[in-house]
Every structure is written in structure tokens, then in C-alpha cells.
Design a protein around this motif. Structure first.
Motif, PDB file in Angstrom:
ATOM      1  N   UNK A  32       0.738  -1.099  -0.074  1.00  0.00           N
ATOM      2  CA  UNK A  32      -0.132  -0.020  -0.021  1.00  0.00           C
ATOM      3  C   UNK A  32       0.861   1.362  -0.089  1.00  0.00           C
ATOM      4  N   UNK A  33       1.987   1.089   0.652  1.00  0.00           N
ATOM      5  CA  UNK A  33       3.008   2.236   0.663  1.00  0.00           C
ATOM      6  C   UNK A  33       3.543   2.539  -0.946  1.00  0.00           C
ATOM      7  N   UNK A  34       3.673   1.365  -1.343  1.00  0.00           N
ATOM      8  CA  UNK A  34       4.048   1.399  -2.847  1.00  0.00           C
ATOM      9  C   UNK A  34       3.163   2.175  -3.689  1.00  0.00           C
ATOM     10  N   UNK A  35       1.776   1.825  -3.570  1.00  0.00           N
ATOM     11  CA  UNK A  35       0.770   2.570  -4.287  1.00  0.00           C
ATOM     12  C   UNK A  35       0.754   3.917  -3.900  1.00  0.00           C
ATOM     13  N   UNK A  36       0.869   4.238  -2.693  1.00  0.00           N
ATOM     14  CA  UNK A  36       0.793   5.877  -2.455  1.00  0.00           C
ATOM     15  C   UNK A  36       1.792   6.571  -3.243  1.00  0.00           C
ATOM     16  N   UNK A  37       3.145   6.013  -3.347  1.00  0.00           N
ATOM     17  CA  UNK A  37       4.277   6.879  -4.173  1.00  0.00           C
ATOM     18  C   UNK A  37       4.156   6.535  -5.406  1.00  0.00           C
ATOM     19  N   UNK A  38       3.627   5.410  -5.983  1.00  0.00           N
ATOM     20  CA  UNK A  38       3.186   5.387  -7.501  1.00  0.00           C
ATOM     21  C   UNK A  38       2.395   6.346  -7.806  1.00  0.00           C
ATOM     22  N   UNK A  39       1.105   6.846  -7.040  1.00  0.00           N
ATOM     23  CA  UNK A  39       0.292   7.669  -7.446  1.00  0.00           C
ATOM     24  C   UNK A  39       1.000   8.936  -7.469  1.00  0.00           C
ATOM     25  N   UNK A  40       2.023   9.362  -6.853  1.00  0.00           N
ATOM     26  CA  UNK A  40       2.846  10.471  -6.804  1.00  0.00           C
ATOM     27  C   UNK A  40       3.819  10.590  -7.697  1.00  0.00           C
ATOM     28  N   UNK A  41       3.928   9.494  -8.805  1.00  0.00           N
ATOM     29  CA  UNK A  41       4.734   8.960 -10.002  1.00  0.00           C
ATOM     30  C   UNK A  41       6.164   8.934  -9.525  1.00  0.00           C
ATOM     31  N   UNK A  42       6.564   8.190  -8.332  1.00  0.00           N
ATOM     32  CA  UNK A  42       7.823   7.853  -8.046  1.00  0.00           C
ATOM     33  C   UNK A  42       8.296   6.755  -9.016  1.00  0.00           C
TER      34      UNK A  42
END
Length: 278
Positions: A57-67
Motif C-alpha cells: 500500500x505504501x508502494x501504491x501511495x508513491x506510485x500515485x505521486x509518480x515515483x
């Protein structure tokens, strides 16, 4: 009710091509990279339940910010070393780095160690140099490769052990310095390994800990995540909050939820404000 703590007591599928977020590659922000590791399946320590969910879920958070995302789960020591080394090899000057780990952890003197799933039980703490990942050294190496900012978010216990660096030197565990010189080298490197500047955003280092010094990070069966990550995900998604504001809110919520048995901590050496969502 608190059910368990992340106290002491893989595969290599991190390549971007296999990521569920690979289709967003063209939209990823330049100079923003994030590494995620979640370990549940401990062989010799008590297994955990929520850490893989935490990291996903942390991965999804930062993927949404386009990391740009690198990740893997349930990693032994060899795989953890590989994923950290691969991640460091990709760092470019001026990069903004996020490291997220969820699993077992410990602290030796002032340094944080991340435990792979094959870490032995009841080992001598002095062996942690060989059996765990030293987070502080990994952050130092990222700065040496040109990173501008490194932020680590660690949802793990911080069982405290103190060892004598002089004794380690005498035993040959560390070489090339006396114990006093080694400790001073660690302190100076941790405080002074800065920082390539590109003039944009914060620089420096910070570590968000799920719990305070020598205490536990808890899981709860009725939540999908560890208690800290549960609240952190909620607050980090709110636009316009600095990391300091997020941590203050999360700290209060975690303390209330655990009757003050768990208190998140924040080591902040950032120059400038970091925002998850703006």
C-alpha cells in the motif's frame, strides 16, 4: 485490541518491467525514486501478518505521486542486499529517495538494522553486521551516489542493543579503525554526507520510525496494516501537509490507539519542507 508486535522473539521480482505500475513509466517524475520491502515470512523469528500489505500500500501511495518504484517482499539477506544494491546503482545526481521497510527491526547503538526473513533467532547482537541490513550505511551510500534527499519510513520494532566498537575491532569484525575512530566516522558521515543540490525541493535525510527508542511496533488483526502504517497512509494522502504535520497527527493517533504503548518518532535533518501531496 493489539494482537502482536514486530519485536524480535525471495524472490527477486522487483524489476520495473514486472511492476503493476509499469504502464505509468512515462509519467514518472524525474529524480524521484522509491524502494519498498515488506517481510512477513520469518523463518526463525515470529512470523508477521501485515508487513507485505504495508509495503504494497505504501508502494501504491508513491506510485500515485509518480515515483519510480522498486519493490520486493519476504526477502532473505542475499535478496535484500541485491535489491538495495540494484536500487543504489540506478541513483542519479539530485535524486529524491524514499525507502520503506516493514518487518522486524532492531537498533544497535544509534544505528538501525532491517531484518531479512532468514535472520537467526537469539543471535549475538554483534552478528547483526553480517545478518541484517544497516539502514544508516545504506542511506550514506545513496548520498555518495548523488542523492539530494533520502527519507526512510520504517515500520518495525526498535529493540535496543549496545555494543562496544572497540571490542568489535579487537575481534576483527570491523577493520581499519579503532573503536573510537569508527564511532566518530559513523557520526560524521551520518551528519555530513550531504548533499548534491539541484535547487528544487528539500535536501538532507530523515527517518520516520513507527515507534520510539527500544519499544515495539504493533499489529492488530482487524486492520489490513500495522497500526502505524494504517494511520500513516490516511494522513500522507491529505494534500498540502508537510511531513512534520503528517507525523504529528499520526503520532497522536497511534498513541491513542495503543494506550501510549507505541509512539512514532521522527529524526529530521531536512533542509526545506517535504510534502507527500501538494
Amino acid at each position: 485490541m493489539i494482537q502482536s508486535s514486530r519485536s524480535l522473539g525471495g524472490r527477486q521480482a522487483e524489476n520495473l518491467e514486472n511492476s503493476e505500475f509499469a504502464e505509468a513509466e512515462l509519467e514518472w517524475q524525474p529524480n524521484k525514486r522509491a524502494l519498498f520491502v515488506g517481510n512477513n515470512a520469518y523463518v526463525h523469528l515470529n512470523p508477521l501478518n501485515k508487513c507485505v500489505n504495508d509495503a504494497r500500500e505504501m508502494q501504491k501511495l508513491f506510485a500515485d505521486i509518480r515515483y519510480r518504484i522498486v519493490y520486493d517482499f519476504d526477502q532473505d539477506l542475499n535478496d535484500m542486499r541485491k535489491i538495495f544494491n540494484r536500487f543504489k546503482d540506478d541513483i542519479q545526481p539530485g535524486d529524491e529517495i524514499i525507502i520503506n521497510f516493514s518487518g522486524h527491526g532492531l537498533q544497535i547503538n544509534s544505528e538501525t538494522y532491517l531484518c531479512p526473513v532468514d535472520m537467526p533467532n537469539d543471535q549475538d547482537p554483534r552478528d547483526s553486521f553480517k545478518t541484517c541490513i544497516n539502514l544508516n550505511q545504506e542511506m550514506d551510500a545513496m548520498f555518495q551516489r548523488g542523492a539530494k534527499m533520502v527519507l526512510a519510513i520504517v515500520d518495525a520494532c526498535r529493540n535496543q542493543f549496545r555494543i562496544d566498537y572497540q571490542d568489535l575491532y579487537r575481534q576483527g569484525v570491523v577493520a581499519g579503525a579503532t573503536g573510537e575512530a569508527l564511532e566518530e566516522s559513523i557520526r560524521s558521515k551520518s551528519s555530513g554526507a550531504r548533499f548534491s543540490e539541484n535547487g528544487l525541493g528539500p535536501s538532507g535525510r530523515a527517518i520516520v520510525f513507527a515507534t520510539s527508542h527500544d519499544t515495539y511496533s504493533y499489529e492488530r488483526l482487524d486492520l489490513n496494516h500495522g497500526i502505524f502504517t494504517h494511520f500513516f497512509l490516511q494522513e500522507a494522502r491529505v494534500s498540502g501537509r508537510s511531513i512534520g504535520e503528517v507525523i504529528e497527527i499520526v503520532r497522536n493517533k497511534v498513541c491513542n490507539e495503543t494506550n501510549n504503548e507505541q509512539t512514532p518518532a521522527f529524526y529530521n535533518d531536512l533542509n526545506g519542507q517535504f510534502y507527500f501531496q501538494q
